[in-house]
Design an enzyme around this catalytic site. Structure first.
Site, mmCIF file in Angstrom:
data_model
loop_
_atom_site.group_PDB
_atom_site.id
_atom_site.type_symbol
_atom_site.label_atom_id
_atom_site.label_comp_id
_atom_site.label_asym_id
_atom_site.label_seq_id
_atom_site.Cartn_x
_atom_site.Cartn_y
_atom_site.Cartn_z
ATOM 1 N N ARG A 27 36.974 41.192 42.863
ATOM 2 C CA ARG A 27 37.580 42.532 42.772
ATOM 3 C C ARG A 27 37.746 43.166 44.152
ATOM 4 O O ARG A 27 38.803 43.735 44.462
ATOM 5 C CB ARG A 27 36.768 43.437 41.849
ATOM 6 C CG ARG A 27 36.859 43.004 40.388
ATOM 7 C CD ARG A 27 35.963 43.825 39.506
ATOM 8 N NE ARG A 27 34.574 43.639 39.930
ATOM 9 C CZ ARG A 27 33.594 44.510 39.731
ATOM 10 N NH1 ARG A 27 33.826 45.643 39.112
ATOM 11 N NH2 ARG A 27 32.382 44.254 40.133
ATOM 12 N N ASN A 45 36.306 44.034 35.877
ATOM 13 C CA ASN A 45 35.726 42.922 35.142
ATOM 14 C C ASN A 45 35.824 43.196 33.653
ATOM 15 O O ASN A 45 35.690 44.339 33.208
ATOM 16 C CB ASN A 45 34.245 42.744 35.494
ATOM 17 C CG ASN A 45 34.027 42.089 36.839
ATOM 18 O OD1 ASN A 45 34.915 41.432 37.370
ATOM 19 N ND2 ASN A 45 32.849 42.270 37.392
#
Length: 98
Positions: A27, A45
């Site tokens: 990320r 996520n």
């Protein structure tokens, strides 16, 4: 978030990334890559181990981000990326991790 102008040339996609993509800095690396490409949107996520990203920007930049998602950062092991066009009236000025 601002509304998009009536005649905009921004593309908005939702991408789902599968593989070893959590716990490997995916990320944070996606945010850095999106900032370089001047994209808006977000990355997060999912509880099933995938990463989801909403990507908004000019077509060429969105394509480059999709290509990057196929590999991700060095520690990631991407096994697949699917994406769908996402109609929205929102304009994302920045790309962020949520």
């Amino acid at each position: 978030m601002k509304s998009l102008p009536e005649h905009h040339e921004l593309e908005t996609l939702t991408a789902l990334v599968e593989g070893r993509v959590q716990g490997v800095g995916f990320r944070a690396a996606a945010v850095r890559q999106a900032h370089q490409l001047k994209l808006g949107g977000w990355v997060r996520n999912l509880s099933d181990g995938r990463v989801e990203a909403l990507i908004q920007g000019e077509h060429a930049a969105v394509d480059r981000m999709l290509s990057w998602l196929l590999q991700g950062p060095p520690a990631a092991r991407v096994t697949g990326v699917t994406h769908t066009e996402t109609p929205t009236e929102r304009h994302y000025e920045r790309f962020e991790q949520i």
